[in-house]
Design an enzyme around this catalytic site. Structure first.
Site, PDB file in Angstrom:
ATOM      1  N   LYS A  93       0.857  -1.192   0.000  1.00 12.67           N
ATOM      2  CA  LYS A  93       0.000   0.000   0.000  1.00 12.67           C
ATOM      3  C   LYS A  93       0.880   1.225   0.000  1.00 12.67           C
ATOM      4  O   LYS A  93       1.816   1.331   0.794  1.00 12.67           O
ATOM      5  CB  LYS A  93      -0.884   0.007   1.265  1.00 12.67           C
ATOM      6  CG  LYS A  93      -1.813   1.197   1.347  1.00 12.67           C
ATOM      7  CD  LYS A  93      -3.079   0.964   0.566  1.00 12.67           C
ATOM      8  CE  LYS A  93      -3.885   2.231   0.322  1.00 12.67           C
ATOM      9  NZ  LYS A  93      -3.466   2.968  -0.904  1.00 12.67           N
ATOM     10  N   GLN A 114       7.282   3.696   3.871  1.00 18.47           N
ATOM     11  CA  GLN A 114       5.857   3.342   3.933  1.00 18.47           C
ATOM     12  C   GLN A 114       5.622   2.076   4.763  1.00 18.47           C
ATOM     13  O   GLN A 114       4.581   1.926   5.404  1.00 18.47           O
ATOM     14  CB  GLN A 114       5.337   3.145   2.498  1.00 18.47           C
ATOM     15  CG  GLN A 114       3.823   3.297   2.350  1.00 18.47           C
ATOM     16  CD  GLN A 114       3.362   4.739   2.253  1.00 18.47           C
ATOM     17  OE1 GLN A 114       3.985   5.550   1.589  1.00 18.47           O
ATOM     18  NE2 GLN A 114       2.272   5.068   2.920  1.00 18.47           N
ATOM     19  N   LYS A 117       5.452   3.323   8.363  1.00 15.37           N
ATOM     20  CA  LYS A 117       4.305   4.226   8.512  1.00 15.37           C
ATOM     21  C   LYS A 117       3.004   3.425   8.572  1.00 15.37           C
ATOM     22  O   LYS A 117       2.165   3.622   9.438  1.00 15.37           O
ATOM     23  CB  LYS A 117       4.267   5.187   7.315  1.00 15.37           C
ATOM     24  CG  LYS A 117       3.179   6.239   7.384  1.00 15.37           C
ATOM     25  CD  LYS A 117       2.956   6.937   6.047  1.00 15.37           C
ATOM     26  CE  LYS A 117       4.186   7.614   5.515  1.00 15.37           C
ATOM     27  NZ  LYS A 117       3.884   8.480   4.351  1.00 15.37           N
ATOM     28  N   LYS A 129       5.170   1.691  -3.139  1.00  9.77           N
ATOM     29  CA  LYS A 129       5.152   3.053  -3.695  1.00  9.77           C
ATOM     30  C   LYS A 129       5.403   2.965  -5.192  1.00  9.77           C
ATOM     31  O   LYS A 129       5.989   1.993  -5.665  1.00  9.77           O
ATOM     32  CB  LYS A 129       6.260   3.902  -3.062  1.00  9.77           C
ATOM     33  CG  LYS A 129       6.042   5.387  -3.177  1.00  9.77           C
ATOM     34  CD  LYS A 129       5.157   5.907  -2.065  1.00  9.77           C
ATOM     35  CE  LYS A 129       4.747   7.337  -2.259  1.00  9.77           C
ATOM     36  NZ  LYS A 129       4.087   7.862  -1.042  1.00  9.77           N
ATOM     37  N   GLY A 168      -2.706   8.317  -4.200  1.00  4.51           N
ATOM     38  CA  GLY A 168      -2.060   9.536  -4.683  1.00  4.51           C
ATOM     39  C   GLY A 168      -0.794   9.876  -3.909  1.00  4.51           C
ATOM     40  O   GLY A 168      -0.512   9.327  -2.853  1.00  4.51           O
ATOM     41  N   ASP A 169      -0.018  10.772  -4.477  1.00  2.00           N
ATOM     42  CA  ASP A 169       1.138  11.395  -3.817  1.00  2.00           C
ATOM     43  C   ASP A 169       1.376  12.667  -4.631  1.00  2.00           C
ATOM     44  O   ASP A 169       0.441  13.169  -5.289  1.00  2.00           O
ATOM     45  CB  ASP A 169       2.356  10.442  -3.830  1.00  2.00           C
ATOM     46  CG  ASP A 169       3.482  10.921  -2.901  1.00  2.00           C
ATOM     47  OD1 ASP A 169       3.385  10.691  -1.691  1.00  2.00           O
ATOM     48  OD2 ASP A 169       4.447  11.538  -3.377  1.00  2.00           O
ATOM     49  N   THR A 212      -4.425  13.732   5.356  1.00  2.59           N
ATOM     50  CA  THR A 212      -2.999  13.869   5.695  1.00  2.59           C
ATOM     51  C   THR A 212      -2.752  15.171   6.458  1.00  2.59           C
ATOM     52  O   THR A 212      -2.080  15.185   7.496  1.00  2.59           O
ATOM     53  CB  THR A 212      -2.123  13.805   4.429  1.00  2.59           C
ATOM     54  OG1 THR A 212      -2.547  12.704   3.635  1.00  2.59           O
ATOM     55  CG2 THR A 212      -0.663  13.636   4.782  1.00  2.59           C
ATOM     56  N   ASN A 244      -1.967  19.258  -1.661  1.00  5.05           N
ATOM     57  CA  ASN A 244      -2.997  18.624  -0.838  1.00  5.05           C
ATOM     58  C   ASN A 244      -2.642  18.649   0.654  1.00  5.05           C
ATOM     59  O   ASN A 244      -3.471  19.049   1.490  1.00  5.05           O
ATOM     60  CB  ASN A 244      -3.208  17.178  -1.317  1.00  5.05           C
ATOM     61  CG  ASN A 244      -4.109  16.399  -0.385  1.00  5.05           C
ATOM     62  OD1 ASN A 244      -3.644  15.603   0.425  1.00  5.05           O
ATOM     63  ND2 ASN A 244      -5.395  16.657  -0.462  1.00  5.05           N
ATOM     64  N   SER A 381      -6.736   5.895   3.739  1.00  2.00           N
ATOM     65  CA  SER A 381      -6.786   4.951   2.623  1.00  2.00           C
ATOM     66  C   SER A 381      -7.137   3.549   3.127  1.00  2.00           C
ATOM     67  O   SER A 381      -7.904   2.820   2.495  1.00  2.00           O
ATOM     68  CB  SER A 381      -5.435   4.896   1.907  1.00  2.00           C
ATOM     69  OG  SER A 381      -5.274   6.012   1.069  1.00  2.00           O
TER      70      SER A 381
HETATM   71  P1  NDP Z   1       0.849  17.866  -4.214  1.00  5.85           P
HETATM   72  O1  NDP Z   1       1.261  17.470  -5.565  1.00  5.85           O
HETATM   73  O2  NDP Z   1      -0.576  18.122  -3.923  1.00  5.85           O
HETATM   74  O3  NDP Z   1       1.667  19.150  -3.748  1.00  5.85           O
HETATM   75  C1  NDP Z   1       3.053  19.147  -3.702  1.00  5.85           C
HETATM   76  C2  NDP Z   1       3.522  20.494  -3.230  1.00  5.85           C
HETATM   77  O4  NDP Z   1       4.913  20.437  -2.958  1.00  5.85           O
HETATM   78  C3  NDP Z   1       3.338  21.571  -4.288  1.00  5.85           C
HETATM   79  O5  NDP Z   1       3.125  22.814  -3.671  1.00  5.85           O
HETATM   80  C4  NDP Z   1       4.677  21.522  -5.015  1.00  5.85           C
HETATM   81  O6  NDP Z   1       4.995  22.723  -5.695  1.00  5.85           O
HETATM   82  C5  NDP Z   1       5.621  21.301  -3.859  1.00  5.85           C
HETATM   83  N1  NDP Z   1       6.815  20.627  -4.376  1.00  5.85           N
HETATM   84  C6  NDP Z   1       6.881  19.432  -5.012  1.00  5.85           C
HETATM   85  N2  NDP Z   1       8.140  19.158  -5.373  1.00  5.85           N
HETATM   86  C7  NDP Z   1       8.872  20.177  -4.948  1.00  5.85           C
HETATM   87  C8  NDP Z   1      10.253  20.483  -5.017  1.00  5.85           C
HETATM   88  N3  NDP Z   1      11.130  19.642  -5.625  1.00  5.85           N
HETATM   89  N4  NDP Z   1      10.660  21.640  -4.429  1.00  5.85           N
HETATM   90  C9  NDP Z   1       9.780  22.470  -3.821  1.00  5.85           C
HETATM   91  N5  NDP Z   1       8.457  22.245  -3.754  1.00  5.85           N
HETATM   92  C10 NDP Z   1       8.030  21.131  -4.300  1.00  5.85           C
HETATM   93  O7  NDP Z   1       1.416  16.720  -3.258  1.00  5.85           O
HETATM   94  P2  NDP Z   1       1.002  16.368  -1.755  1.00  5.85           P
HETATM   95  O8  NDP Z   1       0.581  17.583  -1.020  1.00  5.85           O
HETATM   96  O9  NDP Z   1       0.108  15.206  -1.804  1.00  5.85           O
HETATM   97  O10 NDP Z   1       2.398  15.838  -1.188  1.00  5.85           O
HETATM   98  C11 NDP Z   1       3.303  16.672  -0.477  1.00  5.85           C
HETATM   99  C12 NDP Z   1       4.224  15.804   0.357  1.00  5.85           C
HETATM  100  O11 NDP Z   1       3.447  15.064   1.307  1.00  5.85           O
HETATM  101  C13 NDP Z   1       5.027  14.760  -0.414  1.00  5.85           C
HETATM  102  O12 NDP Z   1       6.279  14.585   0.210  1.00  5.85           O
HETATM  103  C14 NDP Z   1       4.215  13.483  -0.230  1.00  5.85           C
HETATM  104  O13 NDP Z   1       5.013  12.326  -0.371  1.00  5.85           O
HETATM  105  C15 NDP Z   1       3.734  13.666   1.203  1.00  5.85           C
HETATM  106  N6  NDP Z   1       2.557  12.907   1.603  1.00  5.85           N
HETATM  107  C16 NDP Z   1       1.395  12.989   0.901  1.00  5.85           C
HETATM  108  C17 NDP Z   1       0.283  12.286   1.336  1.00  5.85           C
HETATM  109  C18 NDP Z   1      -1.029  12.415   0.658  1.00  5.85           C
HETATM  110  O14 NDP Z   1      -1.988  11.812   1.148  1.00  5.85           O
HETATM  111  N7  NDP Z   1      -1.178  13.155  -0.411  1.00  5.85           N
HETATM  112  C19 NDP Z   1       0.354  11.396   2.494  1.00  5.85           C
HETATM  113  C20 NDP Z   1       1.597  11.453   3.199  1.00  5.85           C
HETATM  114  C21 NDP Z   1       2.654  12.170   2.742  1.00  5.85           C
HETATM  115  P3  NDP Z   1       4.907  22.766  -7.305  1.00  5.85           P
HETATM  116  O15 NDP Z   1       3.463  22.905  -7.617  1.00  5.85           O
HETATM  117  O16 NDP Z   1       5.714  23.949  -7.677  1.00  5.85           O
HETATM  118  O17 NDP Z   1       5.481  21.466  -7.795  1.00  5.85           O
HETATM  119  O1  2IT Z   2       3.076   8.956   1.528  1.00  6.53           O
HETATM  120  C1  2IT Z   2       1.930   8.516   1.754  1.00  6.53           C
HETATM  121  O2  2IT Z   2       1.630   7.968   2.819  1.00  6.53           O
HETATM  122  C2  2IT Z   2       0.916   8.693   0.708  1.00  6.53           C
HETATM  123  N1  2IT Z   2       1.192   9.294  -0.311  1.00  6.53           N
HETATM  124  C3  2IT Z   2      -0.459   8.115   0.889  1.00  6.53           C
HETATM  125  C4  2IT Z   2      -0.470   6.665   0.489  1.00  6.53           C
HETATM  126  C5  2IT Z   2      -1.828   6.017   0.452  1.00  6.53           C
HETATM  127  O3  2IT Z   2      -1.854   4.826   0.106  1.00  6.53           O
HETATM  128  O4  2IT Z   2      -2.838   6.639   0.770  1.00  6.53           O
END
Ligand code: NDP
Ligand code: 2IT
Length: 449
Positions: A93, A114, A117, A129, A168-169, A212, A244, A381
């Site tokens: 997952k 993961q 986590k 992943k 998603g990520d 998250t 997100n 999830s």
């Molecule tokens: P999104 O795609 O919704 O947003 C990502 C954000 O991070 C954007 O603002 C993006 O800016 C910025 N970003 C991405 N890459 C870079 C970079 N190289 N340098 C600076 N800024 C950057 O993703 P999420 O919000 O879902 O994910 C954000 C983080 O949270 C990730 O590390 C992800 O692995 C983690 N995460 C997400 C979960 C989820 O449920 N979605 C769960 C747990 C962890 P820009 O638009 O300019 O790319």
């Molecule tokens: O980093 C993470 O935990 C996620 N992007 C969410 C993974 C999931 O299966 O919901």
């Protein structure tokens, strides 16, 4: 890095040799193995049954080509991966990342984290992943759809609701999951919970969008209460990213009485001393898929700055890095500490470099590692998988309450382990040990597989 324990030292040497060109993966493994030293000393069966050797080697790593046709009729080819890292406690997952920086190293570090986590959530999910170096920025809806369909045309044969359940990520939200789900359903002629983060009309869970970010604040709230005898009330919060995780972390922090004064994207950051207006941010990012700089055009008292890494120079009480790996280094950590930060919780995966984490820990800053602090998303999830299996759905409030309890429990279990191992309040060591022990017990029970 040298390990005191000779077994860990020799395992890490092999990891180094096998994965020499994968810095992110090595970073994630090293951090976990350092934390596990006292457990390895206490539990001889770990060495006897090769638990660590097996943990650091993915059960399966799939790499594949994704050909698609852009709006100009030109053929494009991307490289994609799915790592099925560990299935000791449940189906693989973990999310899918679409970003130009995606490599095998990035996917393997994420898949490795993961495992622990997912174990911390207490739900039955193994670690996995995936993703691709496809860059969704500036692509039309049609291009996104054709990429997602081509991606799933290969991925479908490796996944399944009882085998591997992606989500998603970075770069993958409801739109992308919808396109992928549609293609999976079409190819396999099955309607199952094979992906999470689905739209509400076809099996998605209420609260997944918020999970998250809200979960991160629930976890930080526990840290503030138990480690600082404090709360979000009246605090200044800096959050990196504006995707997100960042948006919903900001929304919950504001609800809990804090003022969020900065957000960023990969180009720059905005500073709003009056506290960001989250509705404006949502309009820019969620509705228009725009850039955070547009906030400064709409809110006159705010300012936009061009370098996103400088966001950590803003004085604040609480810092929530929610963008990407290694976005906060030791210099940024020193600046935050000098400016009086009391709590740092990782919304992103591994956003703080190892040197930054050491700065926070040695200065007694309450520090919440990503695999504990951002587990609310994957926990939700897991609840989506349960709802799909039952062909039922819980209300927003029901899921919110369950996630709140899971996050409190993740803090409590990590805190308990940190005390048990003589490092009270070190949530890095505590969380790594708490997550590891569960996976280790399952692996021991299942024999050498
Ligand atoms: P999104 O795609 O919704 O947003 C990502 C954000 O991070 C954007 O603002 C993006 O800016 C910025 N970003 C991405 N890459 C870079 C970079 N190289 N340098 C600076 N800024 C950057 O993703 P999420 O919000 O879902 O994910 C954000 C983080 O949270 C990730 O590390 C992800 O692995 C983690 N995460 C997400 C979960 C989820 O449920 N979605 C769960 C747990 C962890 P820009 O638009 O300019 O790319
Ligand atoms: O980093 C993470 O935990 C996620 N992007 C969410 C993974 C999931 O299966 O919901």
């Amino acid at each position: 890095m040298s390990f005191k324990n000779s077994h860990l030292s020799s395992v890490y040497e092999t990891v180094l040799k096998r994965n020499a060109n994968e810095p992110e993966f090595l970073q994630a493994v090293e951090e976990v193995l350092i934390s596990l030293e006292p457990v390895v000393e206490r539990r001889p069966e770990i060495e006897k049954y090769g638990i660590i050797e097996r943990l650091v080697e993915p059960e399966r790593l799939i790499q594949f080509r994704v050909p698609w046709v852009d709006d100009n009729g030109k053929v494009q080819v991307n490289r994609a991966y799915r790592v099925e890292f560990n299935s000791a406690i449940g189906p693989y997952k973990g999310g899918l990342r679409l970003h130009s920086t995606v490599t095998a190293s990035v996917i393997k570090f994420l898949g490795f984290e993961q495992i622990f986590k997912n174990a911390l959530t207490t739900l039955p999910m193994g670690g996995g992943k995936g993703g691709s170096d496809f860059d969704p920025k500036g692509k039309s809806d049609g291009e996104i759809m054709r990429f997602c369909q081509s991606f799933m045309t290969e991925l479908y044969r490796h996944i399944g609701p009882d085998t591997d359940v992606p989500a998603g990520d970075i770069g993958v939200g409801g739109r992308e999951i919808g396109f992928m789900f549609g293609q999976y359903k079409r190819i396999t002629n099955t309607f199952t919970g094979v992906l999470t983060g689905k739209g509400l009309p076809f099996g998605g869970s209420l609260f997944r969008t918020e999970a998250t970010g809200y979960g991160l604040c629930y976890y930080a709230k526990e840290m503030l209460k138990n480690l600082c005898n404090d709360s979000f009330e009246g605090k200044k919060v800096v959050i990196s990213g504006s995707g997100n995780v960042a948006i919903y972390a900001a929304k919950k922090a504001i609800e809990l009485g804090a003022k969020v004064i900065a957000l960023s994207d990969s180009n720059g950051y905005i500073y709003d001393e009056n506290g960001v207006n989250i509705d404006v941010v949502k309009q820019i990012k969620e509705v228009k898929r725009g850039r955070i700089s547009e906030y400064a055009d709409k809110v006159s008292c705010s300012k936009y700055f061009n370098d996103c890494s400088k966001i950590w120079t803003i004085p604040c009480d609480i810092a929530l890095p929610c963008a990407t790996q290694n976005e906060l280094d030791d210099n940024a950590a020193k600046t935050l500490i000098a400016n009086g930060v009391i709590c740092v919780a990782e919304g992103a995966n591994m956003p703080c470099t190892q040197a930054a984490v050491l700065e926070f820990l040695s200065n007694k800053i309450a520090f919440g590692p990503g695999k504990a602090a951002n587990a609310g998303g994957v926990a939700c999830s897991g609840l989506e998988m349960s709802q799909n299996s039952m062909r039922y759905s819980w209300t927003f409030e029901e899921v919110d309450e369950k996630i709140h309890n899971i996050m409190k429990n993740i803090f409590a279990e990590g805190y308990k382990a940190s005390k048990e191992y003589g490092v009270a309040g070190n949530m890095v060591i505590g969380s790594n040990i708490a997550g590891f022990n569960k996976v280790c017990d399952a692996m021991l029970a299942q024999g050498i597989v």
